[in-house]
Motif scaffolding. Structure first.
Motif, PDB file in Angstrom:
ATOM      1  N   GLY A   1       0.788  -1.241   0.000  1.00 19.58           N
ATOM      2  CA  GLY A   1       0.000   0.000   0.000  1.00 19.58           C
ATOM      3  C   GLY A   1       0.811   1.276   0.000  1.00 19.58           C
ATOM      4  N   THR A   2       2.039   1.219  -0.515  1.00 22.18           N
ATOM      5  CA  THR A   2       2.889   2.420  -0.613  1.00 22.18           C
ATOM      6  C   THR A   2       2.157   3.512  -1.405  1.00 22.18           C
ATOM      7  OG1 THR A   2       4.739   0.876  -0.768  1.00 22.18           O
ATOM      8  CG2 THR A   2       5.203   3.177  -1.314  1.00 22.18           C
ATOM      9  N   ASP A   3       2.222   4.743  -0.921  1.00 25.55           N
ATOM     10  CA  ASP A   3       1.549   5.841  -1.621  1.00 25.55           C
ATOM     11  C   ASP A   3       2.423   6.495  -2.674  1.00 25.55           C
ATOM     12  OD1 ASP A   3      -0.960   5.976   0.019  1.00 25.55           O
ATOM     13  OD2 ASP A   3       0.532   6.262   1.599  1.00 25.55           O
ATOM     14  N   ILE A   4       3.727   6.624  -2.356  1.00 23.56           N
ATOM     15  CA  ILE A   4       4.656   7.287  -3.282  1.00 23.56           C
ATOM     16  C   ILE A   4       5.914   6.431  -3.366  1.00 23.56           C
ATOM     17  CG2 ILE A   4       6.049   9.358  -3.748  1.00 23.56           C
ATOM     18  CD1 ILE A   4       4.135  10.951  -1.922  1.00 23.56           C
ATOM     19  N   VAL A   5       6.371   6.118  -4.580  1.00 27.92           N
ATOM     20  CA  VAL A   5       7.668   5.462  -4.737  1.00 27.92           C
ATOM     21  C   VAL A   5       8.609   6.469  -5.384  1.00 27.92           C
ATOM     22  CG1 VAL A   5       6.978   4.382  -6.950  1.00 27.92           C
ATOM     23  CG2 VAL A   5       8.933   3.469  -5.672  1.00 27.92           C
ATOM     24  N   GLY A   6       9.805   6.605  -4.799  1.00 27.78           N
ATOM     25  CA  GLY A   6      10.801   7.560  -5.306  1.00 27.78           C
ATOM     26  C   GLY A   6      11.938   6.819  -5.978  1.00 27.78           C
ATOM     27  N   VAL A   7      12.273   7.220  -7.203  1.00 29.13           N
ATOM     28  CA  VAL A   7      13.391   6.560  -7.881  1.00 29.13           C
ATOM     29  C   VAL A   7      14.265   7.550  -8.633  1.00 29.13           C
ATOM     30  CG1 VAL A   7      12.261   4.307  -8.187  1.00 29.13           C
ATOM     31  CG2 VAL A   7      12.074   6.003  -9.977  1.00 29.13           C
ATOM     32  N   ARG A   8      15.496   7.135  -8.784  1.00 27.07           N
ATOM     33  CA  ARG A   8      16.426   7.827  -9.673  1.00 27.07           C
ATOM     34  C   ARG A   8      17.191   6.771 -10.496  1.00 27.07           C
ATOM     35  NH1 ARG A   8      19.151  11.962 -11.353  1.00 27.07           N
ATOM     36  NH2 ARG A   8      21.296  11.568 -11.934  1.00 27.07           N
ATOM     37  N   GLY A   9      18.018   5.969  -9.795  1.00 27.75           N
ATOM     38  CA  GLY A   9      18.870   5.004 -10.503  1.00 27.75           C
ATOM     39  C   GLY A   9      18.098   4.151 -11.503  1.00 27.75           C
ATOM     40  N   ALA A  10      16.932   3.685 -11.116  1.00 27.64           N
ATOM     41  CA  ALA A  10      16.171   2.758 -11.970  1.00 27.64           C
ATOM     42  C   ALA A  10      15.732   3.383 -13.286  1.00 27.64           C
ATOM     43  CB  ALA A  10      14.944   2.251 -11.213  1.00 27.64           C
ATOM     44  N   VAL A  11      15.705   4.705 -13.351  1.00 26.93           N
ATOM     45  CA  VAL A  11      15.285   5.347 -14.617  1.00 26.93           C
ATOM     46  C   VAL A  11      16.454   6.083 -15.289  1.00 26.93           C
ATOM     47  CG1 VAL A  11      12.862   5.488 -13.947  1.00 26.93           C
ATOM     48  CG2 VAL A  11      14.383   7.414 -13.428  1.00 26.93           C
ATOM     49  N   CYS A  12      17.685   5.808 -14.786  1.00 24.69           N
ATOM     50  CA  CYS A  12      18.887   6.354 -15.423  1.00 24.69           C
ATOM     51  C   CYS A  12      19.475   5.288 -16.349  1.00 24.69           C
ATOM     52  CB  CYS A  12      19.948   6.731 -14.376  1.00 24.69           C
ATOM     53  SG  CYS A  12      19.586   8.236 -13.465  1.00 24.69           S
ATOM     54  N   GLU A  13      20.143   5.765 -17.388  1.00 25.18           N
ATOM     55  CA  GLU A  13      20.815   4.867 -18.317  1.00 25.18           C
ATOM     56  C   GLU A  13      21.741   3.920 -17.550  1.00 25.18           C
ATOM     57  OE1 GLU A  13      22.799   7.373 -20.952  1.00 25.18           O
ATOM     58  OE2 GLU A  13      22.613   6.014 -22.669  1.00 25.18           O
ATOM     59  N   GLY A  14      21.665   2.637 -17.844  1.00 26.84           N
ATOM     60  CA  GLY A  14      22.531   1.657 -17.198  1.00 26.84           C
ATOM     61  C   GLY A  14      22.189   1.440 -15.742  1.00 26.84           C
ATOM     62  N   GLY A  15      21.078   1.992 -15.278  1.00 26.13           N
ATOM     63  CA  GLY A  15      20.693   1.838 -13.867  1.00 26.13           C
ATOM     64  C   GLY A  15      21.651   2.550 -12.924  1.00 26.13           C
TER      65      GLY A  15
END
Ligand SMILES: O=C[C@H](O)COP(=O)(O)O
Length: 250
Positions: A203-217
């Motif tokens: 039931g997470t409301d917000i997921v925060g990402v950077r690495g996963a959407v960068c080239e090469g992870g």
């Protein structure tokens, strides 16, 4: 679940703007100053102007010390610059009382200026490595300070991930505690697509990402790619559909 993406500056924010249909919040940070490193006010302002008006801009105030006045003033700076989500990493707070004092100052500084702004009290899943308040203390810190959300990220970006430090059941407890307190629960920390099933289920409301959407992870040498944002979002949507179709356990 909302998707928060963290560009490191204007150029990556423009990549986020290209993928605006696939994300919910653009989160300005300066990763070379730390996990929740704060960027310059003029960068926040420029990014606010570059992303569609219907997308909230978030700004991290830093991996902050236990200096309530300093942090409150910095939080106001982020708000004046156009951010409406204000994220504070309680790095230097070793007790819940210290963290509450810092967040109360932030809430007052931010909401006096902009009552509809959204304040996020962030702790660290790997708190044991840096000696700050423990992850499950965050919902109560957020509630008692008048914040709007409790968040976890990882402090040390060395390849270890959210679930390496706070296993899925404990993240589920974090979300429950936040919801019981009337708060949103935000989770981050080198989250990858394969973590989305669990994050959706708990039931997470917000997921925060950077690495996963960068080239090469790679959150440091890679750049945010609109294509990867779209793919990440598609995976979120797939899990949301599957979860909605799963009968609730009795
Ligand atoms: O707020 C979210 C963070 O920027 C997460 O970054 P990360 O996915 O590279 O750990």
């Amino acid at each position: 679940m909302l998707l928060l993406i963290s560009p490191d500056g204007v150029e990556e924010a423009l990549a986020c703007a290209k993928a605006a249909d696939h994300l919910d919040i653009v989160d300005v940070k300066k990763p070379d100053e730390g996990s929740l490193g704060a960027n310059y006010p003029w960068v926040i302002r420029e990014i606010r102007g570059a992303v569609p008006a219907d997308k909230p801009v978030s700004a991290t105030v830093g991996d902050v010390p236990y200096k309530p006045g300093t942090v409150a003033q910095a939080a106001l700076g982020a708000t004046v610059s156009g951010a409406t989500y204000i994220k504070v990493g309680l790095y230097g707070c070793t007790t819940p009382d210290q963290a509450i004092e810092v967040m109360r100052g932030v809430v007052r500084a931010v909401k006096d200026f902009r009552p509809d702004a959204f304040v996020v009290a962030s702790g660290y899943a790997d708190a044991h490595r840096i000696g700050c308040v423990s992850p499950l203390a965050l919902p109560d810190i957020a509630r008692r300070s008048g914040s709007d959300a409790a968040m976890l990220d990882t402090a040390i970006k060395d390849g270890t991930r959210l679930f390496d430090h706070v296993p899925p059941e404990a993240c589920g407890e974090f979300v429950r505690l936040a919801h019981d307190a009337g708060l949103l629960a935000a989770l981050a920390g080198s989250v990858k697509r394969e973590d989305l099933a669990v994050l959706t289920r708990i039931g997470t409301d917000i997921v925060g990402v950077r690495g996963a959407v960068c080239e090469g992870g790679d959150r440091n040498s890679g750049r945010i790619q609109p294509r990867l944002v779209a793919e990440f979002r598609a995976e979120m949507d797939r899990h949301a559909r599957e979860h909605a179709a799963t009968p609730a356990a009795s």
